[in-house]
Write an enzyme that holds these catalytic residues in place. Structure first.
Site, PDB file in Angstrom:
ATOM      1  N   HIS A  18       0.857  -1.202   0.000  1.00 22.10           N
ATOM      2  CA  HIS A  18       0.000   0.000   0.000  1.00 22.10           C
ATOM      3  C   HIS A  18       0.888   1.245   0.000  1.00 22.10           C
ATOM      4  O   HIS A  18       1.230   1.787   1.047  1.00 22.10           O
ATOM      5  CB  HIS A  18      -0.931  -0.011   1.223  1.00 22.10           C
ATOM      6  CG  HIS A  18      -1.966   1.072   1.220  1.00 22.10           C
ATOM      7  ND1 HIS A  18      -3.315   0.824   1.395  1.00 22.10           N
ATOM      8  CD2 HIS A  18      -1.875   2.415   1.049  1.00 22.10           C
ATOM      9  CE1 HIS A  18      -3.992   1.961   1.347  1.00 22.10           C
ATOM     10  NE2 HIS A  18      -3.132   2.950   1.154  1.00 22.10           N
ATOM     11  N   HIS A  76       1.208   4.919  -2.276  1.00 26.63           N
ATOM     12  CA  HIS A  76       0.741   5.822  -3.347  1.00 26.63           C
ATOM     13  C   HIS A  76       1.959   6.493  -3.965  1.00 26.63           C
ATOM     14  O   HIS A  76       2.772   7.102  -3.242  1.00 26.63           O
ATOM     15  CB  HIS A  76      -0.173   6.900  -2.766  1.00 26.63           C
ATOM     16  CG  HIS A  76      -1.417   6.364  -2.128  1.00 26.63           C
ATOM     17  ND1 HIS A  76      -2.585   6.155  -2.831  1.00 26.63           N
ATOM     18  CD2 HIS A  76      -1.678   5.979  -0.852  1.00 26.63           C
ATOM     19  CE1 HIS A  76      -3.522   5.680  -2.000  1.00 26.63           C
ATOM     20  NE2 HIS A  76      -2.999   5.568  -0.802  1.00 26.63           N
ATOM     21  N   ASN A  86       2.580   9.297  -5.739  1.00 28.15           N
ATOM     22  CA  ASN A  86       2.855  10.722  -5.484  1.00 28.15           C
ATOM     23  C   ASN A  86       3.014  11.030  -3.996  1.00 28.15           C
ATOM     24  O   ASN A  86       3.648  12.022  -3.642  1.00 28.15           O
ATOM     25  CB  ASN A  86       1.781  11.606  -6.125  1.00 28.15           C
ATOM     26  CG  ASN A  86       2.014  11.753  -7.617  1.00 28.15           C
ATOM     27  OD1 ASN A  86       2.771  12.610  -8.069  1.00 28.15           O
ATOM     28  ND2 ASN A  86       1.387  10.888  -8.411  1.00 28.15           N
ATOM     29  N   SER A 141      -1.091   4.247  -8.282  1.00 28.15           N
ATOM     30  CA  SER A 141      -1.189   5.655  -8.663  1.00 28.15           C
ATOM     31  C   SER A 141      -2.470   5.906  -9.441  1.00 28.15           C
ATOM     32  O   SER A 141      -3.026   4.998 -10.053  1.00 28.15           O
ATOM     33  CB  SER A 141       0.030   6.068  -9.513  1.00 28.15           C
ATOM     34  OG  SER A 141       0.121   7.476  -9.543  1.00 28.15           O
ATOM     35  N   PRO A 158      -3.959   7.531 -12.508  1.00 30.79           N
ATOM     36  CA  PRO A 158      -3.527   8.117 -13.789  1.00 30.79           C
ATOM     37  C   PRO A 158      -4.227   9.451 -14.044  1.00 30.79           C
ATOM     38  O   PRO A 158      -5.424   9.594 -13.801  1.00 30.79           O
ATOM     39  CB  PRO A 158      -3.966   7.068 -14.822  1.00 30.79           C
ATOM     40  CG  PRO A 158      -4.114   5.801 -14.050  1.00 30.79           C
ATOM     41  CD  PRO A 158      -4.569   6.215 -12.676  1.00 30.79           C
ATOM     42  N   ARG A 159      -3.443  10.429 -14.481  1.00 30.14           N
ATOM     43  CA  ARG A 159      -4.029  11.743 -14.806  1.00 30.14           C
ATOM     44  C   ARG A 159      -3.375  12.277 -16.069  1.00 30.14           C
ATOM     45  O   ARG A 159      -2.317  11.793 -16.489  1.00 30.14           O
ATOM     46  CB  ARG A 159      -3.871  12.717 -13.636  1.00 30.14           C
ATOM     47  CG  ARG A 159      -2.442  12.973 -13.224  1.00 30.14           C
ATOM     48  CD  ARG A 159      -2.370  13.784 -11.914  1.00 30.14           C
ATOM     49  NE  ARG A 159      -1.242  13.396 -11.113  1.00 30.14           N
ATOM     50  CZ  ARG A 159      -0.015  13.930 -11.199  1.00 30.14           C
ATOM     51  NH1 ARG A 159       0.224  14.924 -12.067  1.00 30.14           N
ATOM     52  NH2 ARG A 159       0.970  13.505 -10.453  1.00 30.14           N
ATOM     53  N   ASP A 172     -10.072   7.541  -7.946  1.00 34.59           N
ATOM     54  CA  ASP A 172     -10.295   8.513  -6.875  1.00 34.59           C
ATOM     55  C   ASP A 172     -11.795   8.605  -6.588  1.00 34.59           C
ATOM     56  O   ASP A 172     -12.604   8.614  -7.517  1.00 34.59           O
ATOM     57  CB  ASP A 172      -9.745   9.877  -7.330  1.00 34.59           C
ATOM     58  CG  ASP A 172      -9.689  10.881  -6.191  1.00 34.59           C
ATOM     59  OD1 ASP A 172     -10.746  11.175  -5.595  1.00 34.59           O
ATOM     60  OD2 ASP A 172      -8.580  11.371  -5.897  1.00 34.59           O
ATOM     61  N   HIS A 205      -9.792   1.374  -0.075  1.00 35.57           N
ATOM     62  CA  HIS A 205      -9.630   2.130   1.171  1.00 35.57           C
ATOM     63  C   HIS A 205     -10.973   2.044   1.882  1.00 35.57           C
ATOM     64  O   HIS A 205     -12.007   2.420   1.309  1.00 35.57           O
ATOM     65  CB  HIS A 205      -9.315   3.590   0.879  1.00 35.57           C
ATOM     66  CG  HIS A 205      -7.886   3.845   0.506  1.00 35.57           C
ATOM     67  ND1 HIS A 205      -7.333   3.382  -0.647  1.00 35.57           N
ATOM     68  CD2 HIS A 205      -6.903   4.528   1.155  1.00 35.57           C
ATOM     69  CE1 HIS A 205      -6.060   3.773  -0.697  1.00 35.57           C
ATOM     70  NE2 HIS A 205      -5.773   4.471   0.381  1.00 35.57           N
ATOM     71  N   GLU A 253     -11.746   4.499   6.781  1.00 35.45           N
ATOM     72  CA  GLU A 253     -10.568   5.281   7.162  1.00 35.45           C
ATOM     73  C   GLU A 253     -10.954   6.356   8.180  1.00 35.45           C
ATOM     74  O   GLU A 253     -10.131   6.816   8.966  1.00 35.45           O
ATOM     75  CB  GLU A 253      -9.984   5.926   5.895  1.00 35.45           C
ATOM     76  CG  GLU A 253      -8.498   6.018   5.903  1.00 35.45           C
ATOM     77  CD  GLU A 253      -7.941   6.639   4.634  1.00 35.45           C
ATOM     78  OE1 GLU A 253      -8.616   6.635   3.584  1.00 35.45           O
ATOM     79  OE2 GLU A 253      -6.809   7.134   4.711  1.00 35.45           O
TER      80      GLU A 253
HETATM   81  C1  6MZ Z   1      -6.935   7.847   0.750  1.00 36.40           C
HETATM   82  C2  6MZ Z   1      -4.983   8.520  -0.277  1.00 36.40           C
HETATM   83  C3  6MZ Z   1      -4.286   8.440   0.944  1.00 36.40           C
HETATM   84  O1  6MZ Z   1      -2.388   8.318  -6.814  1.00 36.40           O
HETATM   85  O2  6MZ Z   1      -1.458  10.564  -7.334  1.00 36.40           O
HETATM   86  N1  6MZ Z   1      -4.104   8.934  -1.204  1.00 36.40           N
HETATM   87  N2  6MZ Z   1      -6.288   8.216  -0.372  1.00 36.40           N
HETATM   88  N3  6MZ Z   1      -6.335   7.760   1.947  1.00 36.40           N
HETATM   89  C4  6MZ Z   1      -5.020   8.051   2.084  1.00 36.40           C
HETATM   90  N4  6MZ Z   1      -4.492   7.957   3.340  1.00 36.40           N
HETATM   91  C5  6MZ Z   1      -3.812   8.934   4.057  1.00 36.40           C
HETATM   92  N5  6MZ Z   1      -3.005   8.781   0.707  1.00 36.40           N
HETATM   93  C6  6MZ Z   1      -2.908   9.073  -0.615  1.00 36.40           C
HETATM   94  O3  6MZ Z   1      -0.984   9.465  -5.107  1.00 36.40           O
HETATM   95  C7  6MZ Z   1      -1.622  10.480  -4.365  1.00 36.40           C
HETATM   96  C8  6MZ Z   1      -3.099  10.199  -4.208  1.00 36.40           C
HETATM   97  O4  6MZ Z   1      -3.295   9.033  -3.410  1.00 36.40           O
HETATM   98  C9  6MZ Z   1      -4.468   9.158  -2.614  1.00 36.40           C
HETATM   99  C10 6MZ Z   1      -5.011  10.558  -2.803  1.00 36.40           C
HETATM  100  O5  6MZ Z   1      -6.081  10.487  -3.704  1.00 36.40           O
HETATM  101  C11 6MZ Z   1      -3.828  11.305  -3.426  1.00 36.40           C
HETATM  102  O6  6MZ Z   1      -4.243  12.349  -4.271  1.00 36.40           O
HETATM  103  P1  6MZ Z   1      -1.207   9.221  -6.676  1.00 36.40           P
HETATM  104  O7  6MZ Z   1       0.078   8.617  -7.141  1.00 36.40           O
END
Ligand code: 6MZ
Length: 340
Positions: A14, A16, A18, A98, A100-101, A144, A201, A204
């Site tokens: 888990h 992300h 960015n 991630s 995608p954008r 998202d 998720h 949370e």
């Molecule tokens: C929910 C999260 C997160 O996808 O642009 N993101 N979503 N809960 C969390 N817990 C704290 N942490 C990150 O990575 C950034 C994106 O991941 C999600 C958010 O939508 C964030 O914009 P990517 O690579």
């Protein structure tokens, strides 16, 4: 850094992309922008805001990261660096996720975004292979919660089209106060029908009752966080043995859990429920996989042997095929044999 936990080959499920970019990498990307660019002031603001005041303020932070990761070259560079950062942390199997954008810089399509992620992965793996280091990296594409069903279906199509290149699953992420699972459910059904795994998720924040039930009715392969699972939902997760991606630092720094001792890992793990230690956003929360393992070792008084077992069990819950599972297990087994 604990040398044993650093050497232990670990699994990350888990993370992300960015959110995993280090301050150092952001600074390097910023250096490529002219000195009078407003991005420099934005980054200073990012550093200031990074001390979170509330959980919901967290999601706003990503606009600062996205400001420097809006081109193909930047996505490729961060994907490479994040893989290398995880390897330096002793990670032997990584599922990076991630969203995608496109529409910024030269990112003309979401496919180009995914191409850049995969190219960055290859760059890192080549560099590691030259050093004789074996590592497996797979990708999960995130939907998202803010997205429309149309956008979600687009991402799923992209995930399906890239399964042969290492995309193994899809995820539901984003601000839990926004949107709901049901609106995107048809996209997740489509992903599952195509053979992709699904992680969501879930719970949370405290107010996600019905959304949690909707997600459990769907039956995800894994759960992200699961912080506020209670009553019937908790019973269902335990009965169905749905693995939980546990993010200790993220939850404590994000203030959804008061302390490590009170983290739900304590409840789930010690009653034999599958839990995998993960970092979530190692850049934002300034954590690492070694740090997450050492928190558990220290606060729950676990032994080195327990930590090896935790890493080994994590392999059962990865989204990659059995051949990959075997390969990863054998790396952890080799470590175990060498340390015995
Ligand atoms: C929910 C999260 C997160 O996808 O642009 N993101 N979503 N809960 C969390 N817990 C704290 N942490 C990150 O990575 C950034 C994106 O991941 C999600 C958010 O939508 C964030 O914009 P990517 O690579």
């Amino acid at each position: 850094m604990d040398a044993f936990l650093r050497r232990l080959p670990k699994v990350e499920l888990h993370a992300h992309l960015n959110g995993s970019v280090s301050r150092e990498t952001i600074r390097q990307l910023l250096a490529a922008h002219p000195p009078d660019s407003p991005l420099h002031a934005e980054f200073a603001e990012f550093e200031r805001q990074c001390s979170l005041e509330s959980f919901s303020s967290f999601f706003g932070l990503f606009r600062f990261v996205y400001a420097v990761t809006g081109t193909k070259a930047a996505i490729r560079a961060i994907a490479k660096q994040v893989v290398l950062d995880f390897e330096a942390d002793g990670c032997t199997y990584l599922e990076l996720r991630s969203t995608p954008r496109c529409g910024t810089g030269d990112l003309g399509s979401k496919q180009e975004y995914v191409d850049a992620c995969l190219a960055g992965t290859q760059d890192a793996l080549q560099e590691l292979a030259a050093r004789g280091v074996a590592m497996d990296v797979k990708w999960i594409l995130s939907l998202d919660r803010r997205h429309s069903l149309e956008a979600g279906l687009d991402t799923v199509d992209l995930a399906v089209a890239n399964m042969h290149r290492g995309v193994v699953g899809v995820d539901l992420c984003g601000d839990p106060e926004v949107g709901g699972f049901l609106q995107l459910k048809p996209a997740f059904s489509k992903a599952r029908a195509a053979g992709l795994k699904v992680t969501l998720h879930m719970a949370e924040i405290e107010s996600q009752g019905q959304d949690t039930i909707d997600m459990l009715d769907f039956g995800p392969d894994r759960i992200g966080h699961g912080t506020f699972l209670s009553g019937e939902s908790r019973d269902r997760v335990i009965r169905d043995a749905i693995p939980i991606e546990v993010c200790l630092s993220s939850n404590v720094i994000g203030m959804t859990v008061p302390s490590i001792e009170e983290h739900h890992f304590n409840h789930f793990h010690f009653q034999g429920h599958p839990c995998v230690l993960c970092t979530d956003d190692r850049g934002v929360f300034a954590c690492s996989l070694v740090h997450e393992y050492s928190l558990v070792e220290k606060h729950f008084r676990l032994s080195h042997a327990d930590m090896v077992q935790l890493a080994l069990k994590s392999v059962d819950y990865i989204f990659a095929d059995n051949e990959t599972k075997q390969r990863v297990r054998s790396r952890i087994d080799a470590f175990k044999a060498a340390e015995a």
